[in-house]
Motif scaffolding. Structure first.
Motif, PDB file in Angstrom:
ATOM      1  N   THR A   1      78.377 116.407  28.977  1.00  0.00           N
ATOM      2  CA  THR A   1      78.016 115.222  28.312  1.00  0.00           C
ATOM      3  C   THR A   1      76.948 114.304  28.871  1.00  0.00           C
ATOM      4  O   THR A   1      76.210 113.998  28.388  1.00  0.00           O
ATOM      5  CB  THR A   1      79.305 114.096  27.950  1.00  0.00           C
ATOM      6  N   ARG A   2      77.470 114.203  30.348  1.00  0.00           N
ATOM      7  CA  ARG A   2      76.450 113.350  31.202  1.00  0.00           C
ATOM      8  C   ARG A   2      75.186 114.188  31.322  1.00  0.00           C
ATOM      9  O   ARG A   2      73.940 113.613  31.147  1.00  0.00           O
ATOM     10  CB  ARG A   2      76.951 113.017  32.633  1.00  0.00           C
ATOM     11  N   PHE A   3      75.231 115.412  31.502  1.00  0.00           N
ATOM     12  CA  PHE A   3      73.984 116.169  31.528  1.00  0.00           C
ATOM     13  C   PHE A   3      73.250 116.305  30.526  1.00  0.00           C
ATOM     14  O   PHE A   3      71.705 115.962  30.566  1.00  0.00           O
ATOM     15  CB  PHE A   3      74.446 117.595  32.224  1.00  0.00           C
ATOM     16  N   PHE A   4      73.716 116.452  29.439  1.00  0.00           N
ATOM     17  CA  PHE A   4      72.856 116.601  28.192  1.00  0.00           C
ATOM     18  C   PHE A   4      72.403 115.121  27.544  1.00  0.00           C
ATOM     19  O   PHE A   4      71.455 115.091  27.050  1.00  0.00           O
ATOM     20  CB  PHE A   4      73.666 117.381  26.974  1.00  0.00           C
ATOM     21  N   SER A   5      73.098 114.063  28.041  1.00  0.00           N
ATOM     22  CA  SER A   5      72.785 112.867  27.559  1.00  0.00           C
ATOM     23  C   SER A   5      71.504 112.552  28.692  1.00  0.00           C
ATOM     24  O   SER A   5      70.473 111.800  27.996  1.00  0.00           O
ATOM     25  CB  SER A   5      73.461 111.957  28.276  1.00  0.00           C
TER      26      SER A   5
ATOM     27  N   THR B   1      73.745 108.015  25.190  1.00  0.00           N
ATOM     28  CA  THR B   1      74.877 108.260  26.095  1.00  0.00           C
ATOM     29  C   THR B   1      75.895 109.167  25.530  1.00  0.00           C
ATOM     30  O   THR B   1      76.826 109.738  26.253  1.00  0.00           O
ATOM     31  CB  THR B   1      75.660 106.896  26.195  1.00  0.00           C
ATOM     32  N   ASP B   2      75.984 109.474  24.172  1.00  0.00           N
ATOM     33  CA  ASP B   2      76.885 110.438  23.410  1.00  0.00           C
ATOM     34  C   ASP B   2      76.209 111.370  22.649  1.00  0.00           C
ATOM     35  O   ASP B   2      76.519 111.143  21.380  1.00  0.00           O
ATOM     36  CB  ASP B   2      77.707 109.411  22.630  1.00  0.00           C
ATOM     37  N   PRO B   3      75.489 112.328  23.192  1.00  0.00           N
ATOM     38  CA  PRO B   3      74.689 113.337  22.309  1.00  0.00           C
ATOM     39  C   PRO B   3      75.785 114.073  21.590  1.00  0.00           C
ATOM     40  O   PRO B   3      75.242 114.710  20.524  1.00  0.00           O
ATOM     41  CB  PRO B   3      73.847 114.166  23.076  1.00  0.00           C
TER      42      PRO B   3
ATOM     43  N   ARG C   1      80.607 106.511  21.967  1.00  0.00           N
ATOM     44  CA  ARG C   1      81.929 105.945  22.347  1.00  0.00           C
ATOM     45  C   ARG C   1      81.870 105.334  23.878  1.00  0.00           C
ATOM     46  O   ARG C   1      82.636 104.913  24.420  1.00  0.00           O
ATOM     47  CB  ARG C   1      83.082 107.119  22.374  1.00  0.00           C
ATOM     48  N   TYR C   2      80.383 105.942  24.149  1.00  0.00           N
ATOM     49  CA  TYR C   2      80.591 105.184  25.619  1.00  0.00           C
ATOM     50  C   TYR C   2      79.696 103.930  25.983  1.00  0.00           C
ATOM     51  O   TYR C   2      79.421 103.594  27.098  1.00  0.00           O
ATOM     52  CB  TYR C   2      79.584 106.282  26.568  1.00  0.00           C
ATOM     53  N   ILE C   3      79.274 103.169  24.976  1.00  0.00           N
ATOM     54  CA  ILE C   3      78.288 101.868  24.921  1.00  0.00           C
ATOM     55  C   ILE C   3      79.473 100.816  25.169  1.00  0.00           C
ATOM     56  O   ILE C   3      80.194 100.664  23.898  1.00  0.00           O
ATOM     57  CB  ILE C   3      77.348 101.682  24.025  1.00  0.00           C
ATOM     58  N   GLY C   4      79.772 100.156  26.193  1.00  0.00           N
ATOM     59  CA  GLY C   4      80.351  98.872  26.080  1.00  0.00           C
ATOM     60  C   GLY C   4      81.883  98.967  25.884  1.00  0.00           C
ATOM     61  O   GLY C   4      82.391  97.944  25.604  1.00  0.00           O
ATOM     62  N   ARG C   5      82.324 100.135  25.498  1.00  0.00           N
ATOM     63  CA  ARG C   5      83.768 100.345  25.249  1.00  0.00           C
ATOM     64  C   ARG C   5      84.493 101.396  26.065  1.00  0.00           C
ATOM     65  O   ARG C   5      84.068 102.055  26.591  1.00  0.00           O
ATOM     66  CB  ARG C   5      83.803 100.726  23.814  1.00  0.00           C
ATOM     67  N   GLN C   6      85.828 101.222  26.226  1.00  0.00           N
ATOM     68  CA  GLN C   6      86.478 102.264  26.784  1.00  0.00           C
ATOM     69  C   GLN C   6      86.627 103.383  26.036  1.00  0.00           C
ATOM     70  O   GLN C   6      87.360 103.615  24.926  1.00  0.00           O
ATOM     71  CB  GLN C   6      88.089 101.482  27.141  1.00  0.00           C
ATOM     72  N   ALA C   7      86.105 104.479  26.605  1.00  0.00           N
ATOM     73  CA  ALA C   7      85.831 105.750  25.844  1.00  0.00           C
ATOM     74  C   ALA C   7      87.407 106.623  25.832  1.00  0.00           C
ATOM     75  O   ALA C   7      88.096 106.457  26.965  1.00  0.00           O
ATOM     76  CB  ALA C   7      84.891 106.918  26.664  1.00  0.00           C
ATOM     77  N   PRO C   8      87.694 107.304  24.958  1.00  0.00           N
ATOM     78  CA  PRO C   8      88.933 108.143  25.191  1.00  0.00           C
ATOM     79  C   PRO C   8      88.922 109.216  26.165  1.00  0.00           C
ATOM     80  O   PRO C   8      87.775 109.699  26.484  1.00  0.00           O
ATOM     81  CB  PRO C   8      89.099 108.686  23.454  1.00  0.00           C
ATOM     82  N   ARG C   9      90.056 109.705  26.693  1.00  0.00           N
ATOM     83  CA  ARG C   9      90.145 110.719  27.942  1.00  0.00           C
ATOM     84  C   ARG C   9      89.518 111.849  27.396  1.00  0.00           C
ATOM     85  O   ARG C   9      89.611 112.363  26.209  1.00  0.00           O
ATOM     86  CB  ARG C   9      91.553 110.618  28.232  1.00  0.00           C
ATOM     87  N   SER C  10      88.872 112.519  28.211  1.00  0.00           N
ATOM     88  CA  SER C  10      88.469 113.848  28.008  1.00  0.00           C
ATOM     89  C   SER C  10      88.355 114.653  29.278  1.00  0.00           C
ATOM     90  O   SER C  10      88.467 114.278  30.287  1.00  0.00           O
ATOM     91  CB  SER C  10      87.115 113.837  27.322  1.00  0.00           C
ATOM     92  N   SER C  11      88.035 115.921  29.310  1.00  0.00           N
ATOM     93  CA  SER C  11      88.136 116.790  30.289  1.00  0.00           C
ATOM     94  C   SER C  11      86.973 116.630  31.251  1.00  0.00           C
ATOM     95  O   SER C  11      85.994 116.198  30.858  1.00  0.00           O
ATOM     96  CB  SER C  11      88.347 118.329  29.979  1.00  0.00           C
ATOM     97  N   LEU C  12      87.030 117.169  32.447  1.00  0.00           N
ATOM     98  CA  LEU C  12      86.001 117.034  33.466  1.00  0.00           C
ATOM     99  C   LEU C  12      84.907 117.797  33.125  1.00  0.00           C
ATOM    100  O   LEU C  12      83.602 117.240  33.017  1.00  0.00           O
ATOM    101  CB  LEU C  12      86.607 117.468  34.866  1.00  0.00           C
ATOM    102  N   ALA C  13      84.855 118.967  32.661  1.00  0.00           N
ATOM    103  CA  ALA C  13      83.958 119.784  32.154  1.00  0.00           C
ATOM    104  C   ALA C  13      83.124 119.058  31.110  1.00  0.00           C
ATOM    105  O   ALA C  13      81.791 118.946  31.110  1.00  0.00           O
ATOM    106  CB  ALA C  13      84.565 121.060  31.658  1.00  0.00           C
ATOM    107  N   ARG C  14      83.848 118.777  30.088  1.00  0.00           N
ATOM    108  CA  ARG C  14      83.197 117.937  28.903  1.00  0.00           C
ATOM    109  C   ARG C  14      82.510 116.527  29.444  1.00  0.00           C
ATOM    110  O   ARG C  14      81.387 116.383  28.923  1.00  0.00           O
ATOM    111  CB  ARG C  14      84.344 117.537  27.982  1.00  0.00           C
TER     112      ARG C  14
END
Lengths: 246, 157
Positions: free
Chosen positions: A133-137, A149-151, A116-129
Motif C-alpha cells: 500500500t505504501r509503495f503504490f501510494s 494514502t489508500d489507493p 482509512r489512513y488519514i487521521g484515523r486509526q487504520a484496521p490491522r493488516s499484514s506486513l506485505a499489504r
C-alpha cells in the motif's frame, strides 16, 4: 432535483453479512438505489441481498472484483444515473460515511476516495499489504501530484464524468486500484481523498492474501509501467454492455 | 548488413564445426515418422471436427518443415551452421522449442481475447437478466391481477 445515485456493492460469498450491509445502507443513505453485484457466489449472497431490498445483478460465474465493479458501472450507465458510490459487502466500510463521499462529489470532485489512513486509526493488516500500500501510494501520489494514502480503497464515489471514463474495455478485471486512479488523473478528472472510518472484516476472506499479494504487486507494476505507451484496447465490447440499444 | 553478419557468422563458425555430420539414417526415419504421425493425427482431428482448420495449419506446416529438413541434408547442415548448433539433431530440437513457444504465445493471445469476450457476454447476460426481473416486478406491481392470470396460464401451458 437531487442527482440520482446508485450504490454498487460487489459481493462474493458474503452470505450472513451482505443483508446487514444493505439494511445499514438503506438506513443511513435514503434515496440511494442499492445494487449488489453477486460475482458468482456459491452461497445465498444474492437471495439475502434481494430479501434486504437491494437490486441484484448476478454473474453466472466468478469473474473477479474489478469485473463485478465494472458490471455495476455499466448498470449505472444503462440506468442513466448521475453518480455512483461503491463499497464492499464485508462490513468494513461504514455506511454512515457515504454522506461524506456524496458531499465531496457535491464539491465538484470526480473521484472521492475514502481513505482509512488519514487521521484515523487504520484496521490491522499484514506486513506485505502495508508495504504494498505504501509503495503504490507513493507511485500514485507522484503521478497524480496530490497525496494518495489508500489507493486500494474500494470505498469511493464517482461523478458522471468519472463513470463514463471507467466504462471501457481496459478496466482491470482483478484489482482496480492505483492504475485506475492514475488513468482518471490522466483524463483530467479530479481525484481527492477523504478520511473515512473502516472496520475490521466481520468474516470471509480478503482478496489480498497469500500468493495473490505477489501477483497484485507484479500486475500493478506492469500496468503502471506500460501506462504511458499502452494502446487503447481494440475491443469495443463494453459499449454494448453499458449502453442500451434503445 | 544482415547478409554480411551471416557471412561472418558462417565463416568464423565454420572452423569449429568442420566435423559436423548429417543426421543418421535412423534419426531421419524417426523424424519422418514423427512428422507423418502429426499429419495423420491432425487430419483425423479435423475430420472429427475436434480441431478447427484455423489451428491445424501450424501443425501441418511444422510437419512439412521437419520432413523437408529430414530429406534435404544440405539445408539442415546450412541451418545448423547458421545458428551455431553442435549437431544437426539439436537444430531440430531448437526448431521444435521455437515452434512450441510460438504456439504458446498464440494460445495466450487467443485466451486473452476469449476471456474478454466471455466477460462481456456474461456481464451483458447478467444486466439483461436483472432488467427482465425488474420489469416483471414492476409489471406485477402495476397489474397484479393480470400478472397473476398470465402466471396461471403459463403454469397450465
Amino acid at each position: 432535483m437531487s442527482p440520482s445515485t446508485l450504490l454498487v456493492i460487489p459481493a462474493y460469498s458474503e452470505s450472513g453479512r451482505v443483508g446487514d450491509v444493505v439494511r445499514a445502507v438503506q438506513e443511513n443513505a435514503p434515496g440511494v438505489d442499492v445494487l449488489v453485484v453477486d460475482d458468482g457466489s456459491p452461497d445465498s449472497t444474492a437471495a439475502e441481498a434481494r430479501a434486504a431490498g437491494a437490486r441484484v445483478l448476478r454473474h453466472p460465474f466468478n469473474m473477479g472484483y474489478g469485473t463485478a465493479l465494472h458490471s455495476g458501472y455499466c448498470a449505472a450507465m444503462r440506468g442513466g444515473y448521475d453518480r455512483v458510490l461503491q463499497m464492499d459487502a464485508d462490513g468494513q466500510h461504514d455506511p454512515k460515511m457515504l454522506r461524506h463521499l456524496v458531499a465531496e462529489l457535491d464539491r465538484g470532485t470526480d473521484i472521492a476516495l475514502g481513505s482509512r489512513y488519514i487521521g484515523r486509526q487504520a484496521p490491522r493488516s499484514s506486513l506485505a499489504r502495508r508495504v504494498g500500500t505504501r509503495f503504490f501510494s507513493w507511485i500514485a501520489s507522484g503521478w497524480i501530484g496530490a497525496r494518495i494514502t489508500d489507493p486500494t480503497s474500494g470505498f469511493q464515489g464517482l461523478s458522471r464524468r468519472a463513470l463514463e471514463s471507467v466504462v471501457n474495455d481496459g478496466f482491470p478485471e482483478d484489482y482496480p486500484d492505483a492504475d485506475v486512479l492514475v488513468q482518471h488523473h490522466l483524463r483530467g478528472l479530479v481525484v481527492r481523498e477523504i478520511p473515512v472510518l473502516m472496520h475490521e472484516r466481520i468474516g470471509g476472506l480478503s482478496m489480498h492474501r497469500g500468493a495473490r499479494i505477489a501477483y497484485y504487486g507484479y500486475k500493478m507494476l506492469l500496468t503502471l509501467l506500460l501506462m504511458p505507451i499502452r494502446r487503447p484496447t481494440p475491443l469495443r465490447s463494453a459499449d454494448t454492455v453499458a449502453r442500451t440499444s434503445a | 548488413m544482415i547478409g554480411a553478419t551471416i557471412d561472418f557468422a558462417l565463416t568464423s563458425a565454420s572452423w569449429s564445426f568442420a566435423d559436423l555430420s548429417p543426421m543418421h539414417q535412423r534419426q531421419r526415419v524417426v523424424a519422418f515418422i514423427g512428422a507423418l504421425t502429426v499429419v495423420i493425427v491432425v487430419f483425423e482431428l479435423v475430420r472429427r471436427r475436434k480441431l478447427r482448420e484455423e489451428y491445424s495449419w501450424v501443425w501441418i506446416a511444422t510437419a512439412g518443415m521437419v520432413t523437408l529438413l529430414g530429406l534435404n541434408q544440405d539445408l539442415l547442415m546450412w541451418l545448423t551452421k547458421l545458428i551455431g548448433a553442435a549437431s544437426s539433431a539439436s537444430t531440430m530440437f531448437f526448431g521444435a522449442i521455437i515452434f512450441l513457444m510460438a504456439l504458446c504465445i498464440q494460445f495466450s493471445i487467443r485466451l486473452s481475447r476469449l476471456t474478454h469476450r466471455q466477460r462481456t457476454l456474461a456481464q451483458r447476460m447478467a444486466l439483461l437478466e436483472e432488467e427482465v426481473t425488474e420489469l416483471r416486478r414492476r409489471a406485477k406491481r402495476s397489474a397484479p391481477d393480470k400478472a397473476q392470470r398470465s402466471d396461471q396460464k403459463g403454469e397450465v401451458a
